[in-house]
Motif scaffolding. Sequence first.
Motif, PDB file in Angstrom:
ATOM      1  N   ASP A   1      -5.947  -1.215  -4.960  1.00 39.92           N
ATOM      2  CA  ASP A   1      -5.557  -1.814  -3.761  1.00 39.92           C
ATOM      3  C   ASP A   1      -6.577  -2.932  -2.935  1.00 39.92           C
ATOM      4  O   ASP A   1      -7.329  -2.665  -2.388  1.00 39.92           O
ATOM      5  N   GLU A   2      -6.183  -4.279  -3.057  1.00 39.48           N
ATOM      6  CA  GLU A   2      -6.940  -5.301  -2.712  1.00 39.48           C
ATOM      7  C   GLU A   2      -8.433  -5.312  -3.159  1.00 39.48           C
ATOM      8  O   GLU A   2      -9.158  -5.154  -2.188  1.00 39.48           O
TER       9      GLU A   2
ATOM     10  N   THR B   1       0.759  -1.222  -0.002  1.00 38.45           N
ATOM     11  CA  THR B   1      -0.194  -0.025  -0.179  1.00 38.45           C
ATOM     12  C   THR B   1       0.927   1.100  -0.017  1.00 38.45           C
ATOM     13  O   THR B   1       0.481   2.236  -0.727  1.00 38.45           O
TER      14      THR B   1
ATOM     15  N   GLN C   1      -7.245   1.207  -0.572  1.00 40.69           N
ATOM     16  CA  GLN C   1      -7.706  -0.083   0.685  1.00 40.69           C
ATOM     17  C   GLN C   1      -8.799   0.326   1.584  1.00 40.69           C
ATOM     18  O   GLN C   1      -9.535  -0.416   1.550  1.00 40.69           O
TER      19      GLN C   1
HETATM   20 MG   LIG Z   1      -2.088  -2.784   2.062  1.00 39.10          MG
END
Ligand SMILES: [Mg+2]
Length: 300
Positions: free
Chosen positions: A156-157, A44, A84
């Motif tokens: 992010d994810e 991240t 995220q």
């Molecule tokens: Mg992360």
Amino acid sequence: MALEIRVDGLVMTYGDLRAVDGVSFTVAPGEFFGLLGPNGAGKTTTLEMIEGLRRPQAGTVRIGDHEPWRRESGLQRRMGVQLQASSFFERLTVREQLDTFGALYGVAAGRTDAMLEQVGLVDKAGVRTEDLSGGQLQRLSIACALIHDPDVVFLDEPTAALDPQARRNLWDVLRTINDSGRTVVLTTHHMDEAEVLCDRVAIMDAGRVLELDTPAALVRGLDAPVRISLAPGTLSAADARSIAGDDPVDEDAGGLTITTRRPAEVLSALADRDALSGLSVKGASLEDVFLELTGREYRA
Ligand SMILES: [Mg+2]
Ligand SMILES: Nc1ncnc2c1ncn2[C@@H]1O[C@H](COP(=O)(O)OP(=O)(O)OP(=O)(O)O)[C@@H](O)[C@H]1O
């Protein structure tokens, strides 16, 4: 209009912790690139420096001709970012959120319907974001990142909270975006996702890139044996051992498993004995590469 990303010697420290410790890579225009690594690896933080949300303490990022931390509007408009942990305007419905994000980018209002459709939120258009489930919020944040049809997309994810069906739908959305020549960079803890979607992946741990290559090359580099499992009753253990030679044969309630580096020979011997029905062959996967490199139990 694809953009190249060049990351060179990025560093970010928090006190004594070198969260990102000299990260360099290049993402080609139109490439689908993955950042993998355990919790706390620095994914991240790296992504936020690339997105221009944090200024690197050392090193440089270039997206096309731009340095993202300067936050020039010419680049902002071409970049889609899904964080995220995302936040939304308070008390607005899903449709209003998308209209608002769209308006900020000067996007025609018609895009909202297309995005609702793409992320499967048509039914929830009139619902306030406070009343969405975790997975629905995540879909909305992806829609917000894509509303202005960006040339480079950072996620992010993106599939962390999604159910299996929504995950597959998002894969389709991302593939379509990438097929139309856009650059996509994502982080994920799902190795199958990285293997299916990414042209190349960087595996990070403790702030460094440990390995960077195509998923297939990373798996090949492991030189791991193949596991050939036979259904119970297809072959006696003695026969399996004679075929396996020096390779190990394990026997349990699920049948016999031969672990071998010469699968072609073993399979051909099994075919000669008519022992192929119910057979399964499992090679190494990106997950094995990940475990080998990070030396940790992988937890999704
Ligand atoms: Mg992360
Ligand atoms: N603002 C901050 N202040 C202090 N430490 C931080 C800060 N942000 C991140 N860190 C630390 O930096 C390291 C890298 O964090 P980062 O969020 O980049 O990891 P990550 O790879 O994204 O992990 P995850 O898979 O859990 O999302 C972690 O050890 C984290 O505790």
